[in-house]
Design an enzyme around this catalytic site. Structure first.
Site, mmCIF file in Angstrom:
data_model
loop_
_atom_site.group_PDB
_atom_site.id
_atom_site.type_symbol
_atom_site.label_atom_id
_atom_site.label_comp_id
_atom_site.label_asym_id
_atom_site.label_seq_id
_atom_site.Cartn_x
_atom_site.Cartn_y
_atom_site.Cartn_z
ATOM 1 N N ASP A 94 -11.741 3.663 2.850
ATOM 2 C CA ASP A 94 -12.373 2.388 2.470
ATOM 3 C C ASP A 94 -13.897 2.493 2.620
ATOM 4 O O ASP A 94 -14.656 2.029 1.760
ATOM 5 C CB ASP A 94 -11.804 1.213 3.276
ATOM 6 C CG ASP A 94 -11.758 1.481 4.769
ATOM 7 O OD1 ASP A 94 -11.819 2.652 5.183
ATOM 8 O OD2 ASP A 94 -11.667 0.505 5.548
ATOM 9 N N ASP A 150 -6.973 8.853 -6.692
ATOM 10 C CA ASP A 150 -6.789 8.139 -7.960
ATOM 11 C C ASP A 150 -7.833 7.036 -8.082
ATOM 12 O O ASP A 150 -8.531 6.901 -9.097
ATOM 13 C CB ASP A 150 -5.362 7.549 -7.965
ATOM 14 C CG ASP A 150 -4.928 7.100 -9.348
ATOM 15 O OD1 ASP A 150 -5.722 7.251 -10.306
ATOM 16 O OD2 ASP A 150 -3.803 6.593 -9.469
#
Ligand code: NAD
Length: 366
Positions: free
Chosen positions: A225, A249
């Protein structure tokens, strides 16, 4: 030395952009700079129309035998109704699976001439040159159990399993460290070890591998994150980023968009080193899809496709000299203000797919 290259143009704009990459291949052949043994096959919807499957066994065997596969794109609304197992994308999935292409490599390069096409300010993006190495064959997309269970009380439960073994982390780590050695010698490894056991193991394995075999490369770790934040705040601080299938991804799409158009982005998917040839199994393709909205109009940007061929030259054929020439030619064409529609910005006019390919070839001839 003859390089064998298997071309799979695919569907939609795939064949349109592949034709431009073939112009560059043709130029290198004519110059005597390199010799390619070319073969062509079908993948995706075009293969389904011809053979009833998204890639035939015969073409799969050719892909396995070639030094590298160059693929355009697959898919399109024409095949929306075909059985799930035969959908165009299944051809691509079979290539990745059968060739065991576990490392997906996506560079994000910002050409100075296109810095204003990014959603970030020029100073954050100009000169950007990073690579994301994404694990492609493991993790939560493939882990078992993977199911939706009916709990019988009006509720259902969906389960996906994130699973990684040591060897999977180690082999993707090696690809990242080796790539960093050819570049800025810095690797950032990313996971969520604060909340996921797979992240704990990922961190442990990458740290040990670094210490054992790659101490000459600088390594840092970032939670996924936080890395997402850094990618939009200060992307130029990164060289090579290595991460798992799921985080890769998402993060690679974020990095891609930093550079403007999806029509500019090449990629490579690499597997293990073949003991016979000493080369990694390899498939090179643009990041973009078959773009049905513009297919047939002759306006697709061929730069991602030509850039994918440049990656094949660099990573499979060890011809960084020719890859550098292609990248310099692309840069020069952009500096001259030549643009396809997708990167037109404020330019007065735009080039067709074929005219952009010709402009790059002309530049290569200088
Ligand atoms: P897409 O990448 O095909 O298109 C997204 C948008 O970007 C479209 O507006 C398109 O016109 C534009 N675009 C893409 N490539 C371009 C180029 N070279 N030049 C100019 N503009 C370009 O993604 P999508 O629309 O989500 O998917 C279309 C089809 O492609 C679907 O069937 C999808 O499954 C398939 N797909 C295939 C691959 C692949 O072959 N690797 C990847 C993604 C999507």
């Amino acid at each position: 030395m003859t390089y064998s290259l298997f071309l799979l143009p695919g569907d939609g704009i795939g064949p349109e952009v592949m034709a431009e990459a073939e112009k560059v291949i043709g130029l290198f052949q004519a110059e005597g700079a390199a010799t390619f043994a070319l073969d062509r096959g079908l993948v995706g919807g075009s293969a389904y129309d011809a053979h009833g499957v998204a890639i035939s066994d015969a073409d799969m065997a050719k892909a396995q035998a070639a030094d590298a596969v160059l693929l355009g794109a697959v898919g399109g609304p024409k095949w929306d109704q075909v059985p799930y197992d035969q959908r165009p994308e299944s051809g691509l999935l079979r290539l990745r699976k059968d060739m065991q292409l576990y490392a997906n490599i996506r560079p994000a390069i910002c050409y100075p001439a296109l810095a204003d096409a990014s959603s970030l300010k020029r100073e954050f993006i100009e000169g950007l040159d990073l690579v994301i190495v994404r694990e492609l064959t493991g993790g939560v997309y493939f882990g078992e159990p993977k199911q939706i269970i009916d709990l019988g009380n009006g509720q259902k439960r969906a389960i996906d399993t994130q699973v990684y073994d040591t060897y999977e982390i180690e082999r993707i780590g090696r690809v990242a460290f080796e790539l960093a050695r050819q570049r800025g010698k810095r690797v950032t490894s990313s996971e969520k070890r604060n909340v996921m056991k797979s992240g704990v193991l990922w961190h442990e394995v990458i740290t040990a591998l670094h210490k054992r075999d790659y101490a000459d490369v600088a390594l840092d770790h970032q939670l996924a994150d936080a890395l997402g934040m850094q990618l939009v705040r200060n992307p130029k601080r990164f060289d090579v980023i290595v991460t798992d299938n799921l985080f890769g991804d998402m993060l690679s799409d974020v990095a891609a968009m930093l550079t403007g158009s999806i029509g500019m982005l090449p990629s490579a998917s690499l597997g293990d080193i073949d003991p016979g040839t000493g080369r990694r199994k390899a498939l090179y393709e643009p990041v973009h899809g078959s773009a049905p909205d513009i297919a047939g109009q002759g306006i697709a940007n061929p730069i991602a496709m030509i850039g994918s061929f440049a990656m094949a030259l660099r990573y499979t054929f060890d011809r960084g000299d020719l890859a550098d020439r292609i990248e310099a030619a692309i840069s020069a064409v952009l500096e001259k203000g030549l643009r396809t529609t997708d990167i037109k910005g404020g330019a007065a006019s735009s080039l067709s797919t074929s005219a952009m390919g010709d402009a790059i070839v002309t530049e290569l001839k200088r």
